[in-house]
Motif scaffolding. Sequence first.
Motif, PDB file in Angstrom:
ATOM      1  N   GLU A  43      45.012  10.851  27.187  1.00  0.00           N
ATOM      2  CA  GLU A  43      44.438  11.999  27.892  1.00  0.00           C
ATOM      3  C   GLU A  43      42.918  11.887  27.942  1.00  0.00           C
ATOM      4  OE1 GLU A  43      44.315  16.888  27.628  1.00  0.00           O
ATOM      5  OE2 GLU A  43      45.864  15.776  26.551  1.00  0.00           O
ATOM      6  N   GLU A  44      42.375  11.693  29.130  1.00  0.00           N
ATOM      7  CA  GLU A  44      40.926  11.690  29.306  1.00  0.00           C
ATOM      8  C   GLU A  44      40.419  13.131  29.341  1.00  0.00           C
ATOM      9  OE1 GLU A  44      39.828   9.436  32.746  1.00  0.00           O
ATOM     10  OE2 GLU A  44      41.039   7.696  32.183  1.00  0.00           O
ATOM     11  N   ARG A  45      39.130  13.296  29.084  1.00  0.00           N
ATOM     12  CA  ARG A  45      38.557  14.643  29.148  1.00  0.00           C
ATOM     13  C   ARG A  45      37.129  14.573  29.660  1.00  0.00           C
ATOM     14  NH1 ARG A  45      35.472  15.540  24.499  1.00  0.00           N
ATOM     15  NH2 ARG A  45      35.875  14.128  22.742  1.00  0.00           N
ATOM     16  N   PRO A  46      36.584  15.707  30.125  1.00  0.00           N
ATOM     17  CA  PRO A  46      35.213  15.690  30.642  1.00  0.00           C
ATOM     18  C   PRO A  46      34.210  15.353  29.546  1.00  0.00           C
ATOM     19  CG  PRO A  46      36.373  17.670  31.358  1.00  0.00           C
ATOM     20  CD  PRO A  46      37.235  17.024  30.324  1.00  0.00           C
ATOM     21  N   LEU A  69      36.980  22.149  35.383  1.00  0.00           N
ATOM     22  CA  LEU A  69      38.013  23.088  34.955  1.00  0.00           C
ATOM     23  C   LEU A  69      39.386  22.474  35.194  1.00  0.00           C
ATOM     24  CD1 LEU A  69      36.632  26.534  36.195  1.00  0.00           C
ATOM     25  CD2 LEU A  69      36.377  25.438  33.954  1.00  0.00           C
ATOM     26  N   ARG A  70      40.293  22.734  34.263  1.00  0.00           N
ATOM     27  CA  ARG A  70      41.608  22.108  34.318  1.00  0.00           C
ATOM     28  C   ARG A  70      42.612  22.990  35.042  1.00  0.00           C
ATOM     29  NH1 ARG A  70      44.364  19.139  29.129  1.00  0.00           N
ATOM     30  NH2 ARG A  70      45.876  17.874  30.300  1.00  0.00           N
ATOM     31  N   PHE A  71      43.399  22.372  35.891  1.00  0.00           N
ATOM     32  CA  PHE A  71      44.475  23.013  36.639  1.00  0.00           C
ATOM     33  C   PHE A  71      45.743  22.172  36.471  1.00  0.00           C
ATOM     34  CE2 PHE A  71      40.585  24.509  38.523  1.00  0.00           C
ATOM     35  CZ  PHE A  71      40.845  25.839  38.841  1.00  0.00           C
ATOM     36  N   PRO A  72      46.909  22.700  36.835  1.00  0.00           N
ATOM     37  CA  PRO A  72      48.144  21.913  36.691  1.00  0.00           C
ATOM     38  C   PRO A  72      48.077  20.562  37.407  1.00  0.00           C
ATOM     39  CG  PRO A  72      48.673  24.203  37.134  1.00  0.00           C
ATOM     40  CD  PRO A  72      47.184  24.086  37.279  1.00  0.00           C
ATOM     41  N   GLU A  73      47.355  20.500  38.506  1.00  0.00           N
ATOM     42  CA  GLU A  73      47.280  19.244  39.261  1.00  0.00           C
ATOM     43  C   GLU A  73      46.165  18.312  38.775  1.00  0.00           C
ATOM     44  OE1 GLU A  73      45.366  22.563  41.789  1.00  0.00           O
ATOM     45  OE2 GLU A  73      47.076  22.293  40.433  1.00  0.00           O
ATOM     46  N   GLY A  74      45.316  18.788  37.855  1.00  0.00           N
ATOM     47  CA  GLY A  74      44.254  17.936  37.334  1.00  0.00           C
ATOM     48  C   GLY A  74      42.952  18.698  37.128  1.00  0.00           C
ATOM     49  N   TRP A  75      41.857  17.953  36.997  1.00  0.00           N
ATOM     50  CA  TRP A  75      40.535  18.537  36.734  1.00  0.00           C
ATOM     51  C   TRP A  75      39.727  18.650  38.020  1.00  0.00           C
ATOM     52  CZ3 TRP A  75      39.022  20.041  31.826  1.00  0.00           C
ATOM     53  CH2 TRP A  75      39.790  19.587  30.757  1.00  0.00           C
ATOM     54  N   LYS A 131      33.661  11.403  44.840  1.00  0.00           N
ATOM     55  CA  LYS A 131      34.149  10.132  45.381  1.00  0.00           C
ATOM     56  C   LYS A 131      34.762   9.288  44.271  1.00  0.00           C
ATOM     57  CE  LYS A 131      30.579  10.024  48.954  1.00  0.00           C
ATOM     58  NZ  LYS A 131      29.383   9.304  49.467  1.00  0.00           N
ATOM     59  N   MET A 132      35.877   8.656  44.619  1.00  0.00           N
ATOM     60  CA  MET A 132      36.544   7.782  43.661  1.00  0.00           C
ATOM     61  C   MET A 132      37.301   6.705  44.438  1.00  0.00           C
ATOM     62  SD  MET A 132      38.996   8.890  40.460  1.00  0.00           S
ATOM     63  CE  MET A 132      40.288   9.518  41.524  1.00  0.00           C
ATOM     64  N   ASN A 133      36.986   5.442  44.131  1.00  0.00           N
ATOM     65  CA  ASN A 133      37.632   4.307  44.806  1.00  0.00           C
ATOM     66  C   ASN A 133      37.513   4.419  46.328  1.00  0.00           C
ATOM     67  OD1 ASN A 133      38.494   3.273  42.284  1.00  0.00           O
ATOM     68  ND2 ASN A 133      40.287   4.597  42.329  1.00  0.00           N
ATOM     69  N   GLY A 134      36.360   4.866  46.794  1.00  0.00           N
ATOM     70  CA  GLY A 134      36.101   4.936  48.228  1.00  0.00           C
ATOM     71  C   GLY A 134      36.727   6.127  48.920  1.00  0.00           C
ATOM     72  N   GLN A 135      37.326   7.055  48.167  1.00  0.00           N
ATOM     73  CA  GLN A 135      37.963   8.218  48.775  1.00  0.00           C
ATOM     74  C   GLN A 135      37.216   9.497  48.412  1.00  0.00           C
ATOM     75  OE1 GLN A 135      42.388   8.433  48.674  1.00  0.00           O
ATOM     76  NE2 GLN A 135      42.272   6.643  47.346  1.00  0.00           N
ATOM     77  N   GLU A 136      37.325  10.472  49.297  1.00  0.00           N
ATOM     78  CA  GLU A 136      36.802  11.810  49.020  1.00  0.00           C
ATOM     79  C   GLU A 136      37.887  12.581  48.279  1.00  0.00           C
ATOM     80  OE1 GLU A 136      33.469  14.555  49.796  1.00  0.00           O
ATOM     81  OE2 GLU A 136      33.749  12.424  50.199  1.00  0.00           O
ATOM     82  N   CYS A 137      37.569  13.076  47.081  1.00  0.00           N
ATOM     83  CA  CYS A 137      38.589  13.648  46.204  1.00  0.00           C
ATOM     84  C   CYS A 137      38.241  15.086  45.821  1.00  0.00           C
ATOM     85  CB  CYS A 137      38.729  12.811  44.935  1.00  0.00           C
ATOM     86  SG  CYS A 137      39.173  11.084  45.226  1.00  0.00           S
ATOM     87  N   THR A 138      39.285  15.824  45.427  1.00  0.00           N
ATOM     88  CA  THR A 138      39.092  17.208  44.968  1.00  0.00           C
ATOM     89  C   THR A 138      39.566  17.417  43.542  1.00  0.00           C
ATOM     90  OG1 THR A 138      41.243  17.846  45.887  1.00  0.00           O
ATOM     91  CG2 THR A 138      39.308  18.146  47.303  1.00  0.00           C
ATOM     92  N   VAL A 139      40.369  16.488  43.002  1.00  0.00           N
ATOM     93  CA  VAL A 139      40.936  16.663  41.681  1.00  0.00           C
ATOM     94  C   VAL A 139      41.025  15.293  40.981  1.00  0.00           C
ATOM     95  CG1 VAL A 139      43.324  16.463  42.486  1.00  0.00           C
ATOM     96  CG2 VAL A 139      42.839  17.728  40.376  1.00  0.00           C
ATOM     97  N   TYR A 140      40.763  15.293  39.666  1.00  0.00           N
ATOM     98  CA  TYR A 140      40.807  14.062  38.884  1.00  0.00           C
ATOM     99  C   TYR A 140      41.967  14.127  37.890  1.00  0.00           C
ATOM    100  CZ  TYR A 140      39.422  10.228  35.881  1.00  0.00           C
ATOM    101  OH  TYR A 140      39.394   9.061  35.174  1.00  0.00           O
ATOM    102  N   PRO A 141      42.753  13.061  37.718  1.00  0.00           N
ATOM    103  CA  PRO A 141      42.525  11.709  38.241  1.00  0.00           C
ATOM    104  C   PRO A 141      43.304  11.371  39.497  1.00  0.00           C
ATOM    105  CG  PRO A 141      44.181  11.634  36.520  1.00  0.00           C
ATOM    106  CD  PRO A 141      43.792  13.084  36.652  1.00  0.00           C
ATOM    107  N   CYS A 182      42.993  12.423  42.600  1.00  0.00           N
ATOM    108  CA  CYS A 182      42.180  12.487  43.813  1.00  0.00           C
ATOM    109  C   CYS A 182      42.588  13.666  44.699  1.00  0.00           C
ATOM    110  CB  CYS A 182      42.221  11.181  44.607  1.00  0.00           C
ATOM    111  SG  CYS A 182      41.074  11.168  46.029  1.00  0.00           S
ATOM    112  N   LYS A 183      43.821  13.678  45.143  1.00  0.00           N
ATOM    113  CA  LYS A 183      44.289  14.748  46.032  1.00  0.00           C
ATOM    114  C   LYS A 183      45.228  15.708  45.301  1.00  0.00           C
ATOM    115  CE  LYS A 183      42.176  12.813  49.528  1.00  0.00           C
ATOM    116  NZ  LYS A 183      40.954  13.403  50.087  1.00  0.00           N
ATOM    117  N   GLU A 184      45.170  16.967  45.667  1.00  0.00           N
ATOM    118  CA  GLU A 184      46.032  17.972  45.040  1.00  0.00           C
ATOM    119  C   GLU A 184      47.447  17.896  45.631  1.00  0.00           C
ATOM    120  OE1 GLU A 184      44.123  21.884  44.789  1.00  0.00           O
ATOM    121  OE2 GLU A 184      42.258  20.889  45.385  1.00  0.00           O
TER     122      GLU A 184
END
Length: 243
Positions: free
Chosen positions: A191-194, A201-207, A229-239, A241-243
């Motif tokens: 489990e990674e963390r900030p 902030l943490r949500f069911p789909e990620g950070w 940005k992550m791996n060339g993509q525009e993302c909203t949630v980690y890890p 990327c997309k919700e």
Amino acid sequence: MRYILARPFGLSLLATALSACSSVASLTADSFTFQGQLPPNFSMRAQAHYGVANGCEGRSQARSFESGFQDGPQQYRFKIPVSYRDGLCEMQLARVGLYIHGRYGEKDWQRTYDNGGLVLVDALPQGAPDFDAEGHLNKTAECTWLFQLSKAHSRKGQVSKLLSCKGAGAHLVRSELAGKTVRLDIQTNPEERPYRDDTWLRFPEGWKPCLPKEGWQRCQKPPLFQTFKMNGQECTVYPNCKE
């Protein structure tokens, strides 16, 4: 006459060879083994620091031992001298600095490390583990990836990571170290963390990363979120990327 002279010369060569063998055996005996297992994409570097033990005018020295990276799990094993001679100087091990390197991508900036250390002492601190009857000391360190949005101008808005490793070290009694084995296995926390609290902030789909308060690093209240940005993509949630 020639035959008589050859005999002491041959004996001299034999004595030299035996002396060399004795010296090699002495160096091998006056060392300890440092070994363990690493997760994929991890590397171990041990830097042994030596001080002059017999009062001669030598300088402190260091020797490095490194495993390198591998894509899969790997074993490392270093034979580290406890003491050795450098000319007239007797060099004695003072400490071993540990550098646990991890990589999370192919770019140079996607590599980082955390420190540990083997500390040589005259007597163990209270509660510190000692070698077992077979001369082995086994420890495990846990490393956690800490993610953040990069502060570097060239990588602004991209996820970068730091490494935090706990338990990466041991106290070793100097007079009892030769011939022993120290094992330090490295495990990763799944489990990674900030890196900093209240920045994601943490949500069911990620950070999700927050927009900070004016002049602060922490989230606004109520929170407003930003993309990254992550791996060339525009993302909203980690890890993911997309919700």
